[in-house]
Design an enzyme around this catalytic site. Structure first.
Site, PDB file in Angstrom:
ATOM      1  N   LYS A 102      43.770 -24.409  23.335  1.00 57.24           N
ATOM      2  CA  LYS A 102      44.234 -25.469  22.452  1.00 57.24           C
ATOM      3  C   LYS A 102      45.004 -26.559  23.196  1.00 57.24           C
ATOM      4  CE  LYS A 102      46.148 -24.518  18.561  1.00 57.24           C
ATOM      5  NZ  LYS A 102      47.123 -23.977  17.589  1.00 57.24           N
ATOM      6  N   SER A 125      45.360 -21.998  30.517  1.00 53.92           N
ATOM      7  CA  SER A 125      45.973 -23.245  30.971  1.00 53.92           C
ATOM      8  C   SER A 125      47.065 -23.022  32.002  1.00 53.92           C
ATOM      9  CB  SER A 125      46.557 -24.008  29.776  1.00 53.92           C
ATOM     10  OG  SER A 125      45.551 -24.350  28.850  1.00 53.92           O
ATOM     11  N   ILE A 175      48.965 -16.016  33.866  1.00 51.40           N
ATOM     12  CA  ILE A 175      48.045 -14.991  34.339  1.00 51.40           C
ATOM     13  C   ILE A 175      46.600 -15.451  34.209  1.00 51.40           C
ATOM     14  CG2 ILE A 175      47.167 -12.671  33.868  1.00 51.40           C
ATOM     15  CD1 ILE A 175      50.044 -11.874  33.087  1.00 51.40           C
ATOM     16  N   TYR A 178      54.527  -7.344  17.213  1.00 53.34           N
ATOM     17  CA  TYR A 178      53.837  -7.680  18.463  1.00 53.34           C
ATOM     18  C   TYR A 178      53.009  -6.502  18.968  1.00 53.34           C
ATOM     19  CZ  TYR A 178      53.241  -8.996  23.395  1.00 53.34           C
ATOM     20  OH  TYR A 178      52.716  -9.275  24.633  1.00 53.34           O
TER      21      TYR A 178
END
Length: 310
Positions: free
Chosen positions: A74, A51, A54, A200
């Site tokens: 989403k 959306s 990158i 992460y």
């Protein structure tokens, strides 16, 4: 524009100065710089996310060739802090010269993923390239990281990469020059890096392991699997909101140009790599990277959290 699908569920590879275990992983890499197809015209790309940032830059670079871009994301309505939705992204793809299809769904949900795969095949006749772009980020320490945030990162980053790639394999086998490109870092096992944000890092390294595993598993089918990661921070909404330092970051276009170079190479000769963006461009003969830096910028760029400057 193809009608959107709305679901109820919402160069050289980089080894650098890294530990022996990572160098052993990289020693099995089969890299070839030769290019089989130099255009993405009429190729179909299935991308998670896209959306903005990158992913959108990669989609627009492909669209300029006349590619078909199917986005599973989403974001169907504008986010209060972030620009762009999957629908506005598809509009941009079509203005750039490609064809777009928005699939509103969640890469964590197998039904949504398989619907996106089927939609791509139904609309465009097949899938040539998968781009695992969707990612969640939280750089909290292990003690501070909430488990719901930990689970979100594992589910979107590692599981989502595995699921989208897996679901597309039968169709990639039928493509002329099939590629899976995953936006994930080199496997740098130095404690300094792993210990910075363990939750992460586990999720992103899981994505890179998917690349290594898929490259080996799918080699006989001629399906390439590679990862791509920026050397520096990239000026995206995620960098501004989570990491900071966008003023020292390169434009997303550097990742788009590097991604384009990778997925237009011969899939049988270029697979299993954990690429760094500027190394890919160097292999392509690009030596002046100033175009990707902020206008008038003369300072030091902020290095990416996974790339060891030593």
């Amino acid at each position: 524009m193809v009608e959107p699908v709305d679901l109820a569920c919402g160069s050289g590879s980089h080894t650098g100065k890294i530990p022996l275990a990572s160098r052993i992983i990289s020693s099995a890499i089969n890299f070839g710089g030769s290019t089989m197809t130099q255009t993405l015209a009429d190729k179909t790309i299935l991308m998670s996310g896209g959306s903005r940032g990158i992913g959108l830059a990669i989609a627009l670079r492909a669209a300029r060739d006349g590619a078909n871009v199917v986005m599973l994301a989403k974001t169907a309505v504008p986010h209060p802090k972030l620009e762009g939705t999957v629908h506005t992204a598809v509009d941009e793809v079509e203005r750039a010269g490609g064809k777009g299809l928005a699939v509103v769904g969640d890469v964590r949900n197998e039904v949504d993923v398989r619907t996106a795969v089927n939609a791509a095949v139904s609309a465009f006749g097949g899938i040539d390239i998968v781009v695992n772009n969707a990612s969640a980020i939280d750089l909290s320490s292990s003690e501070q990281l909430e488990m719901k945030r930990y689970d979100l990162m594992q589910d979107i980053n590692t599981r989502g990469t595995f699921l989208l790639s897996k679901a597309a394999i039968p169709h990639l086998r039928e493509a002329e020059n099939p590629h899976v490109l995953t936006l994930s870092p080199p496997l740098n096992l130095a404690p300094h890096w792993v210990g910075k944000h363990l939750g992460y890092t586990l999720s992103k390294y899981g994505m890179s392991l998917c690349t290594i595993g898929l490259a080996e598993e799918l080699a006989a089918d001629g399906i390439a699997a590679n990862s791509l990661w920026p050397r520096t921070l990239i000026d995206t909404a995620a960098v501004r909101n989570v990491v900071g330092g966008a003023g020292q970051a390169r434009s997303p276009q550097i990742m788009a140009d590097a991604a384009y170079a990778v997925v237009t190479r011969d899939a049988r000769k270029c697979t299993g790599n954990l690429f760094i963006d500027d190394e890919v461009l160097s292999d392509e003969g690009v030596t002046d990277l100033s175009v990707y830096s902020p206008a008038g910028f003369e300072g030091d760029l902020a290095l990416d959290i996974f790339v060891d400057p030593a």
